[in-house]
Write an enzyme that holds these catalytic residues in place. Structure first.
Site, mmCIF file in Angstrom:
data_model
loop_
_atom_site.group_PDB
_atom_site.id
_atom_site.type_symbol
_atom_site.label_atom_id
_atom_site.label_comp_id
_atom_site.label_asym_id
_atom_site.label_seq_id
_atom_site.Cartn_x
_atom_site.Cartn_y
_atom_site.Cartn_z
ATOM 1 N N GLY A 13 6.330 -0.647 -1.054
ATOM 2 C CA GLY A 13 6.641 -0.653 0.386
ATOM 3 C C GLY A 13 8.035 -0.105 0.623
ATOM 4 N N GLY A 16 9.113 1.052 4.049
ATOM 5 C CA GLY A 16 8.846 0.121 5.148
ATOM 6 C C GLY A 16 10.108 -0.571 5.647
ATOM 7 N N GLN A 17 9.896 -1.475 6.609
ATOM 8 C CA GLN A 17 11.026 -2.127 7.291
ATOM 9 C C GLN A 17 11.936 -2.873 6.311
ATOM 10 O OE1 GLN A 17 9.967 -5.468 9.772
ATOM 11 N NE2 GLN A 17 11.759 -5.235 11.096
ATOM 12 N N ARG A 42 4.151 7.772 3.540
ATOM 13 C CA ARG A 42 5.291 8.051 4.431
ATOM 14 C C ARG A 42 6.438 8.671 3.634
ATOM 15 N NH1 ARG A 42 8.193 3.315 7.668
ATOM 16 N NH2 ARG A 42 6.130 2.622 8.211
ATOM 17 N N ASP A 58 -0.622 4.954 -5.534
ATOM 18 C CA ASP A 58 -1.698 4.347 -4.755
ATOM 19 C C ASP A 58 -1.925 2.938 -5.315
ATOM 20 O OD1 ASP A 58 -3.943 3.532 -3.484
ATOM 21 O OD2 ASP A 58 -5.248 5.164 -4.200
ATOM 22 N N TYR A 148 -4.774 -10.829 8.912
ATOM 23 C CA TYR A 148 -3.500 -10.769 8.190
ATOM 24 C C TYR A 148 -3.144 -12.165 7.651
ATOM 25 C CZ TYR A 148 1.640 -10.190 7.781
ATOM 26 O OH TYR A 148 2.941 -10.167 7.355
ATOM 27 N N LYS A 152 -2.699 -13.666 3.846
ATOM 28 C CA LYS A 152 -1.472 -14.341 3.400
ATOM 29 C C LYS A 152 -1.795 -15.704 2.776
ATOM 30 C CE LYS A 152 1.615 -11.196 4.238
ATOM 31 N NZ LYS A 152 2.242 -10.475 3.121
ATOM 32 N N ILE A 178 10.868 -10.071 11.514
ATOM 33 C CA ILE A 178 12.124 -9.529 10.975
ATOM 34 C C ILE A 178 12.697 -8.533 11.986
ATOM 35 C CG2 ILE A 178 13.218 -8.297 9.049
ATOM 36 C CD1 ILE A 178 11.929 -10.938 8.175
HETATM 37 C C1 AKB Z 1 3.868 -9.470 11.891
HETATM 38 O O1 AKB Z 1 4.234 -9.616 13.072
HETATM 39 O O2 AKB Z 1 2.728 -9.169 11.555
HETATM 40 C C2 AKB Z 1 4.892 -9.728 10.807
HETATM 41 C C3 AKB Z 1 4.874 -11.146 10.309
HETATM 42 C C4 AKB Z 1 5.358 -12.240 11.166
HETATM 43 O O3 AKB Z 1 4.467 -11.384 9.208
HETATM 44 N N1 AKB Z 1 6.202 -9.388 11.272
#
Ligand code: AKB
Length: 325
Positions: A13, A16-17, A42, A58, A148, A152, A178
């Site tokens: 990543g 990424g941010q 990217r 990948d 998501y 997690k 973040i």
């Molecule tokens: C999101 O908004 O999906 C992330 C997170 C809180 O894990 N920034």
């Protein structure tokens, strides 16, 4: 665990941010050649390419993951690459596939190739509408309603399993939103808290995709970097758990953030037009209890809403006024 001089670190990543700011900090600490940045698709910045090794990998391909770990004799991994909540909800099957397969490939690669320690970010997304929403405890119901969040929770269980079954020292924290000034977040529900700064400085107005009273826990990027490195450098006896530690820096509503930015841009106009991301935000904690991370390995953030806003404005205003990104 290898001491600081013998760390060979791999960070996924990279563009990424979090990766784009974590990598320069790790290169400062452990040496440029000892931190391998891994991206996919990217284009990395010139600085990232000049300052140390960069690999295009990948992560869905287990052989490619094994190959990069072996070639660079990696002993420490920060596996950051993932699809975030808002994008994940548009195509939940892809989110499951990408987030879980990249994680299992990395865990397998790590255990088979003598990686000693791995960081994997969990998220406040592990919680759901049936978890307490204020001062959310470390140990409580984990029934997320976003895909998501499902990845997690599954990821935390998997990390914990690899730690107990194979002795892989996986360390994880549940990051809140973040806020960063260098790289925009990509596809999360908390992204509004970064976008608003850009639009306030450029246009003096912002259309927020969450309601004004939506309150979420947040962390400023310098604290995020401090947190990831802090848990990874903590002695083994201090890190007692291998699921995700709750961590937080501050909590505010969209309206409160707008008011804080108005101290610098008094004419800022914000309208609120909640979209599909509102439902995700409404299922997440408003504030988090991170006392266990504080007690176990000394977690302590430096920034609150006022100091974060001032620093963001100081960094972004001259840059955006010159027309840069
Ligand atoms: C999101 O908004 O999906 C992330 C997170 C809180 O894990 N920034």
């Amino acid at each position: 665990m290898p001491d600081e001089c013998s760390r060979k670190v791999l960070v996924t990543g990279a563009t990424g941010q979090i990766g784009s700011e974590l990598i320069p900090e790790l290169r400062k600490r452990y040496g440029k050649r000892n931190v391998v940045a891994v991206g996919h698709r990217r284009r990395p910045s010139e600085d990232m390419l000049r300052s140390g090794p960069y690999e295009e990998v990948d992560l869905m391909d287990e052989a490619a993951v094994t190959d990069v770990l072996r070639r660079h004799e990696i002993n420490t991994v920060y596996h950051l690459a993932a699809i975030l909540s808002a994008v994940g909800e548009k195509d939940p099957q892809i989110a499951w596939k990408v987030n879980m397969l990249s994680l299992t490939n990395m865990l397998e690669g790590a255990r088979k190739n003598d990686v000693k320690r791995m960081f994997w970010p969990s998220s406040i997304a592990v919680f759901g509408p049936t978890s307490p929403r204020t001062n959310t405890p470390q140990d409580t119901v984990l029934l997320p309603t976003s895909m998501y969040g499902v990845t997690k929770v599954a990821g935390e269980l998997l990390c914990n399993y690899y730690a107990s079954k194979y002795g892989l020292d996986v360390r994880s924290v549940r990051f809140p939103g973040i806020i960063s000034s260098e790289t925009l977040p990509g596809g999360g529900t908390t992204d509004y808290a970064v976008e608003i700064f850009y639009e306030a400085i450029r246009q003096g107005r912002y259309r927020c995709f969450l309601r004004k009273d939506t309150t979420l826990p947040m962390l400023y990027q310098p604290d995020c970097i401090k947190c990831a490195i802090g848990i990874m450098e903590a002695p083994c006896d201090k890190v007692r758990r291998h699921d995700g530690y709750n961590v937080t820096g501050m909590s505010f509503s969209a309206g409160e953030l707008a008011d804080e930015i108005r101290k610098y841009v008094p004419s800022l106009e914000v309208t609120y037009a909640p979209d599909h991301r509102q439902e995700i935000a409404d299922s997440w904690p408003m504030s988090m209890d991170d006392s266990i991370a504080r007690k176990d390995w000394g977690w302590a953030p430096d920034h609150d809403l006022a100091s974060m806003t001032k620093d963001m404005m100081d960094r972004l205003t001259p840059r955006l006024k010159k027309g840069k990104r």
